[in-house]
Design a protein around this motif. Structure first.
Motif, short mmCIF file in Angstrom:
data_model
loop_
_atom_site.label_atom_id
_atom_site.label_comp_id
_atom_site.label_asym_id
_atom_site.label_seq_id
_atom_site.Cartn_x
_atom_site.Cartn_y
_atom_site.Cartn_z
N VAL A 1 -17.38 -11.38 15.72
CA VAL A 1 -16.43 -10.44 15.37
C VAL A 1 -15.17 -11.18 15.72
CG1 VAL A 1 -15.35 -8.47 16.44
CG2 VAL A 1 -17.87 -8.58 16.25
N VAL B 1 -10.99 -6.20 15.64
CA VAL B 1 -11.72 -4.90 15.91
C VAL B 1 -10.62 -3.72 15.61
CG1 VAL B 1 -12.63 -3.51 17.73
CG2 VAL B 1 -13.08 -5.88 17.86
N CYS C 1 -13.47 1.30 18.09
CA CYS C 1 -14.75 0.64 17.85
C CYS C 1 -15.22 -0.06 19.23
CB CYS C 1 -14.65 -0.56 17.08
SG CYS C 1 -14.19 -0.19 15.51
N TRP D 1 -16.99 -2.70 19.93
CA TRP D 1 -17.26 -4.12 19.63
C TRP D 1 -15.97 -4.78 20.34
CZ3 TRP D 1 -21.84 -5.73 18.94
CH2 TRP D 1 -22.82 -4.94 18.03
N LYS D 2 -16.01 -6.08 20.72
CA LYS D 2 -15.03 -6.90 21.12
C LYS D 2 -14.98 -8.14 20.45
CE LYS D 2 -16.65 -7.66 25.31
NZ LYS D 2 -17.89 -6.88 25.12
N ASP E 1 -17.86 -11.13 20.09
CA ASP E 1 -19.13 -10.47 19.97
C ASP E 1 -20.06 -11.37 18.85
OD1 ASP E 1 -18.91 -9.00 22.12
OD2 ASP E 1 -18.56 -7.23 21.28
N VAL F 1 -22.86 -10.72 16.30
CA VAL F 1 -23.31 -9.74 15.57
C VAL F 1 -24.23 -10.07 14.42
CG1 VAL F 1 -21.84 -8.21 16.65
CG2 VAL F 1 -21.31 -9.04 14.29
N ALA G 1 -18.13 -0.48 11.84
CA ALA G 1 -18.71 -0.95 13.03
C ALA G 1 -19.90 -0.47 13.30
CB ALA G 1 -17.51 -0.44 14.23
N PRO H 1 -26.15 -6.22 17.87
CA PRO H 1 -25.90 -7.25 18.55
C PRO H 1 -27.32 -8.15 18.36
CG PRO H 1 -26.93 -5.54 19.91
CD PRO H 1 -26.47 -4.98 18.63
#
Length: 321
Positions: free
Chosen positions: A65, A68, A72, A74-75, A78, A80, A97, A102
């Motif tokens: 990622v 963002v 969302c 997520w960071k 991350d 994914v 998102a 993960p």
């Protein structure tokens, strides 16, 4: 950014506009993208993306990622993998998102790129639409394919004996190594051997046409036959009296053109019920090989040969691992 598009029957790696990242979306720097038969069809001009979807090839990818959008969880940073309606074979992709998962512990980015499409397809069609319950028997046509490889492992994990149809003895041995009970080889009426293992409660079929009559004969009472492809043609003649007598359910299923909420719900189900099985070692990616994106045409040719066990992946950014 650069991305892969189907142009006059070939895959072309060329500059494309960079998509914006909006509310509820994330941007992924793509490490690798899985190959699917839908990509072959789109490259040939036979399978246009759904309205509003990216024209770039690629229905699944894995990466990191890099941006963002608001709203969302997520960071940035991350790792994914994602299910897409298109756009995965690119240096970056922007997605809803909710359509990212993960990467399971112990799974590489390259391996993860081969997971979302096949496990989403197998889970949707066997356990949701097919309503498979523990102990019921399953027949998987094209058992050595990416979807077949995922489906065999899911059947084993959830207590469903399964059999396959495949094109060679080597591919049957591969399926048995994943957990299939046995199967039959197509050609010269070899599929008739499936009668020895019938009846089946659920049949998952990407072939269609020329398998249809046999599928109906092999179904159990109250059996469910889910058709997900037309490799064997779009026309079939069926004995409707047998369909009635068996109280059979025939379901046509596609995933790519499902709406965003449907896919979000499906991936949430996958994360809850399927993803933990990777950490437990009960599921594992079936990645036969990787190709650098510059060799995309060779990768497409390998997939079209129908000799691949499991999945192939295009490496987009080999600096990510």
């Amino acid at each position: 950014m650069k991305a892969l598009q189907g142009v006059e029957g070939r895959a072309e790696w060329a500059e494309q506009p960079v998509p914006a990242c909006d509310v509820g979306e994330i941007r992924i720097r793509v490490a690798a993208a899985g190959l699917n038969r839908a990509d072959l069809l789109q490259r040939a001009g036979l399978y246009p993306p759904p309205p509003g979807a990216s024209p770039i090839l690629g229905l699944e990818c894995a990466g990191v990622v890099s941006e963002v959008g608001a709203g969302c969880d997520w960071k940035v940073g991350d790792r994914v993998c994602a299910l897409l309606a298109g756009g995965g074979m690119a240096e970056q992709v922007v997605i809803d998102a909710r359509h990212a998962l993960p990467i399971p512990d112990g799974v590489s980015l390259h391996e993860a790129a081969a997971l979302p499409e096949v496990y989403a397809t197998a889970w949707l069609n066997l356990f949701q639409l097919g309503a498979l319950t523990p102990g019921e028997k399953v027949l998987l046509h094209a058992g050595a394919s990416g979807v077949g490889s995922a489906a065999i492992q899911l059947c084993k994990a959830f207590g469903n004996p399964c059999w396959v149809s495949v094109g060679s003895a080597d591919r049957l041995a591969y399926c048995e190594s994943l957990g299939a009970q046995g199967g039959a080889l197509r050609g010269d009426d070899g599929l008739q051997a499936l009668r020895d293992f019938a009846p089946f409660d659920v049949i998952l079929d990407p072939v269609g046409g020329n398998y249809a009559a046999l599928n109906l004969q092999l179904l159990a009472l109250d059996g469910r036959w889910v058709n997900i492809g037309l490799m064997g043609g779009r026309q079939a003649e069926l004995d409707m009296a047998l369909l009635l007598a068996k109280r059979a359910q025939l379901t046509g299923s596609t995933l790519r053109n499902r709406d965003d909420q449907f896919k979000a719900d499906l991936l949430r189900d996958l994360q809850q019920h399927v993803w933990p099985l990777f950490a437990e070692g009960r599921l594992r990616p079936q990645l036969q090989g990787t190709y650098p994106v510059k060799d995309a045409e060779a990768a497409f040719a390998a997939l079209a040969s129908n000799q691949i066990n499991g999945k192939l992946v295009l490496v987009i950014d080999d600096s990510l691992s």
